[in-house]
Every structure is written in C-alpha cells, then in structure tokens.
Design an enzyme around this catalytic site. Structure first.
Site, PDB file in Angstrom:
ATOM      1  N   GLY A   1       0.844  -1.208   0.000  1.00 32.75           N
ATOM      2  CA  GLY A   1       0.000   0.000   0.000  1.00 32.75           C
ATOM      3  C   GLY A   1       0.869   1.243   0.000  1.00 32.75           C
ATOM      4  O   GLY A   1       0.644   2.188  -0.781  1.00 32.75           O
ATOM      5  N   HIS A   2       1.882   1.261   0.866  1.00 30.01           N
ATOM      6  CA  HIS A   2       2.819   2.391   0.874  1.00 30.01           C
ATOM      7  C   HIS A   2       3.566   2.468  -0.462  1.00 30.01           C
ATOM      8  O   HIS A   2       3.787   3.560  -0.996  1.00 30.01           O
ATOM      9  CB  HIS A   2       3.845   2.220   1.996  1.00 30.01           C
ATOM     10  CG  HIS A   2       3.275   2.169   3.382  1.00 30.01           C
ATOM     11  ND1 HIS A   2       3.299   1.037   4.149  1.00 30.01           N
ATOM     12  CD2 HIS A   2       2.676   3.129   4.138  1.00 30.01           C
ATOM     13  CE1 HIS A   2       2.755   1.290   5.336  1.00 30.01           C
ATOM     14  NE2 HIS A   2       2.346   2.544   5.357  1.00 30.01           N
TER      15      HIS A   2
ATOM     16  N   LEU B   1      -4.470  -3.668   3.065  1.00 32.44           N
ATOM     17  CA  LEU B   1      -3.131  -3.784   3.647  1.00 32.44           C
ATOM     18  C   LEU B   1      -2.976  -2.756   4.759  1.00 32.44           C
ATOM     19  O   LEU B   1      -3.437  -1.626   4.642  1.00 32.44           O
ATOM     20  CB  LEU B   1      -2.057  -3.537   2.585  1.00 32.44           C
ATOM     21  CG  LEU B   1      -1.961  -4.539   1.440  1.00 32.44           C
ATOM     22  CD1 LEU B   1      -0.683  -4.294   0.652  1.00 32.44           C
ATOM     23  CD2 LEU B   1      -1.986  -5.960   1.941  1.00 32.44           C
TER      24      LEU B   1
ATOM     25  N   VAL C   1      -5.012  -0.342  -1.440  1.00 33.10           N
ATOM     26  CA  VAL C   1      -4.406  -1.585  -1.916  1.00 33.10           C
ATOM     27  C   VAL C   1      -4.831  -2.701  -0.965  1.00 33.10           C
ATOM     28  O   VAL C   1      -4.749  -2.547   0.257  1.00 33.10           O
ATOM     29  CB  VAL C   1      -2.871  -1.473  -1.970  1.00 33.10           C
ATOM     30  CG1 VAL C   1      -2.248  -2.792  -2.422  1.00 33.10           C
ATOM     31  CG2 VAL C   1      -2.458  -0.336  -2.895  1.00 33.10           C
TER      32      VAL C   1
HETATM   33  P1  AMP Z   1       0.657   4.588   7.882  1.00 36.93           P
HETATM   34  O1  AMP Z   1       2.096   4.177   7.780  1.00 36.93           O
HETATM   35  O2  AMP Z   1      -0.255   3.472   8.241  1.00 36.93           O
HETATM   36  O3  AMP Z   1       0.473   5.831   8.694  1.00 36.93           O
HETATM   37  O4  AMP Z   1       0.219   4.984   6.416  1.00 36.93           O
HETATM   38  C1  AMP Z   1       0.946   5.897   5.654  1.00 36.93           C
HETATM   39  C2  AMP Z   1       0.175   6.216   4.411  1.00 36.93           C
HETATM   40  O5  AMP Z   1      -0.032   5.040   3.653  1.00 36.93           O
HETATM   41  C3  AMP Z   1      -1.195   6.815   4.713  1.00 36.93           C
HETATM   42  O6  AMP Z   1      -1.461   7.845   3.785  1.00 36.93           O
HETATM   43  C4  AMP Z   1      -2.095   5.623   4.496  1.00 36.93           C
HETATM   44  O7  AMP Z   1      -3.406   5.994   4.130  1.00 36.93           O
HETATM   45  C5  AMP Z   1      -1.410   4.913   3.366  1.00 36.93           C
HETATM   46  N1  AMP Z   1      -1.818   3.511   3.329  1.00 36.93           N
HETATM   47  C6  AMP Z   1      -1.718   2.617   4.336  1.00 36.93           C
HETATM   48  N2  AMP Z   1      -2.253   1.436   3.955  1.00 36.93           N
HETATM   49  C7  AMP Z   1      -2.711   1.596   2.690  1.00 36.93           C
HETATM   50  C8  AMP Z   1      -3.383   0.748   1.756  1.00 36.93           C
HETATM   51  N3  AMP Z   1      -3.697  -0.510   2.034  1.00 36.93           N
HETATM   52  N4  AMP Z   1      -3.697   1.265   0.544  1.00 36.93           N
HETATM   53  C9  AMP Z   1      -3.387   2.555   0.250  1.00 36.93           C
HETATM   54  N5  AMP Z   1      -2.761   3.401   1.078  1.00 36.93           N
HETATM   55  C10 AMP Z   1      -2.425   2.929   2.281  1.00 36.93           C
END
Ligand code: AMP
Length: 266
Positions: A37-38, A185, A177
């Site tokens: 996703g990231h 994810l 994703v």
């Molecule tokens: P986090 O590390 O969980 O704070 O997420 C960092 C960024 O990645 C944020 O903008 C989240 O929305 C994005 N993100 C996390 N998981 C996903 C995913 N499965 N699909 C798309 N973006 C994601």
C-alpha cells in the site's frame, strides 16, 4: 542505496539542494513497516515528481495512552529497501526527540471532523496526525503529498487543514491496496494471529453488504450502517462504528488487540 536522513538539519540540506536544482518534490509520510500500500503511494509520487521523499516516523502524538505505540512494528532496513525499490530518492527517519524536543506544546486541531468516527474511539488521534503532518510539510516543503484512501477520514481532515491554513501543498489521494482476500493492507495486519488473519476480511465483506443495502430503493444511511453491523455480528470482529459519510461507507472494528478500519465508495 538511497540516503537516510535523521535530523531536520540534514533534511533541510537535502531539500534545499533539490529546490536549487528546480526539482519538484513528492512526499509520502508514513509510520514505517512499509507494505505494498505504501509502495503504491511512492510509485505514484515518483511518476509525478522529480524526487520523492518517504518519511518513517511512528508519531507518539497520535497514539492514546492505552494504544499500541510501543508495540507498533518498526523495520528500518526493510523500509529503506522498499522505499528505494518503489522510487524514493531519500528516506527521512527522525527520532521522537528530533520532532518533539523538550518544551514542544503547539498543536493543530481540525475541529468537528476530528471528533467523529475514528476520533470518537481515539481521542486526540487526529490532532496528533494534523500536527505531525503540518510539521513535516514545513520541514520538507513538498509540491505534492500522497495519502491513502484507506484512511478516508484522515484524508478529509488533512484536506481541510491544507485549505484552512493556506498550506502550499497539493494533497493527492491514492486508492486502497488490498490482499487477494479483500483485506486492506495495513502495518497492523502483522500483529494478527493466523486465526484473526483468516477472520479479518469480514470487515470488507460487511462493507460490501452495506453497499448492497445502499442499492435498495428505500435505503437510508441508518439501514446501510445497520447492514454493516449485522454482517459483522456473526464474526469475531467487534464493530466500533459503521457510517455513511461524504460518499463513503466507513467502518472500524477490533479483532483481539488489533483495530482495523476500511471504507468503500457508495
Ligand atoms: P501509515 O504508515 O499506516 O500511517 O500509512 C501511511 C500512508 O499510507 C497513509 O497515507 C495511508 O493511508 C497509506 N496507506 C496505508 N495502507 C494503505 C493501503 N492498504 N492502501 C493505500 N494506502 C495505504
């Protein structure tokens, strides 16, 4: 390998060099434990900018006192490799002391929106998010910043912050994703037991049940949310909320010690 910068000063040297060379900057803020996703955010940023910076920072300000700040996964070497492979030019991994030195006491509050839905279950969470994101924007000076629609409420709150405070950054939304079985994810998925992992896709399926209800002629926000809750009630997930908000169906549930969120357009 791409550089890892750890201080505001080193970051400033790097981004000043990029700016002097008239290079556009795409920024992907994360809490690390990177997954596909990231990677999608980084690839999108790399396609639209000359340089991409990925930040890895588990932000203490956005965790409640009884939440998983200490348990949150941290994996710098793997994150470094994944960010580079997806097209980042550098990684920024500041310490908590670098971001919040002694005496820090200024916060950003996007009123109203921050108290709804996830905010109700995580008081202070969105204030922590808005504060760290504005700080990161001020440190990085990106042209564009990339956020996942998985955190729909977060995206909407940051869009309002950018508008209300005249922040000179374009927020780009990137779609969710998912795993093959539909589970969105998330870095937190790693803390699910095998049995919990098998149960987790029920959240997405419950949202789909809500979406089917939404297609019925007499559907109301209330009946749609009820359909999501009904679908979750036969599973090991405990619903926190289900709601229709700004064209999206949102839900959060806990599975053991792990909290999961997801959303769909309706
Ligand atoms: P986090 O590390 O969980 O704070 O997420 C960092 C960024 O990645 C944020 O903008 C989240 O929305 C994005 N993100 C996390 N998981 C996903 C995913 N499965 N699909 C798309 N973006 C994601």
């Amino acid at each position: 390998m791409i550089p890892v910068v750890r201080t505001k000063k080193a970051l400033a040297r790097l981004v000043t060099r990029w700016r002097e060379n008239r290079l556009s900057i795409g920024f992907v803020p994360t809490m690390g434990a990177l997954h596909a996703g990231h990677a999608a955010l980084v690839r999108r940023a790399a396609a639209e900018n000359d340089r991409v910076l990925v930040s890895l920072f588990v932000n203490p300000l956005q965790f409640g006192p009884h939440e998983d700040y200490n348990r949150y996964p941290r994996a710098l070497p793997a994150d470094h490799r994944l960010a580079a492979a997806a097209g980042a030019a550098a990684v920024y991994a500041p310490s908590a002391e670098e971001m919040y030195p002694k005496g820090f006491h200024t916060h950003v509050e996007v009123e109203g929106l921050s108290d709804l839905y996830c905010g109700k279950y995580r008081p202070g969470h969105f204030r922590g998010v808005a504060t760290v994101v504005l700080k990161l924007f001020n440190q990085v000076h990106p042209d564009r910043a990339y956020f996942g629609e998985k955190d729909w409420q977060q995206v909407r709150i940051l869009e309002d912050m950018i508008r209300d405070l005249d922040v000179n950054v374009t927020l780009v939304r990137v779609g969710i994703v998912r795993e093959k079985d539909g589970l969105a994810l998330s870095s937190r998925n790693a803390s699910l037991s095998p049995a919990e992992r098998r149960a987790a896709p029920a959240l997405r399926r419950a949202l789909e049940a809500g979406r089917r209800e939404a297609q019925r002629p007499h559907a109301r926000a209330r009946t749609i949310a009820a359909a999501v809750r009904r679908a979750l009630s036969g599973t090991s997930l405990k619903a926190q909320y289900a709601a229709v908000w700004k064209g999206r169906l949102l839900a959060a549930a806990t599975l053991g010690r792990t909290r999961l969120i997801d959303n769909l357009p309706i």
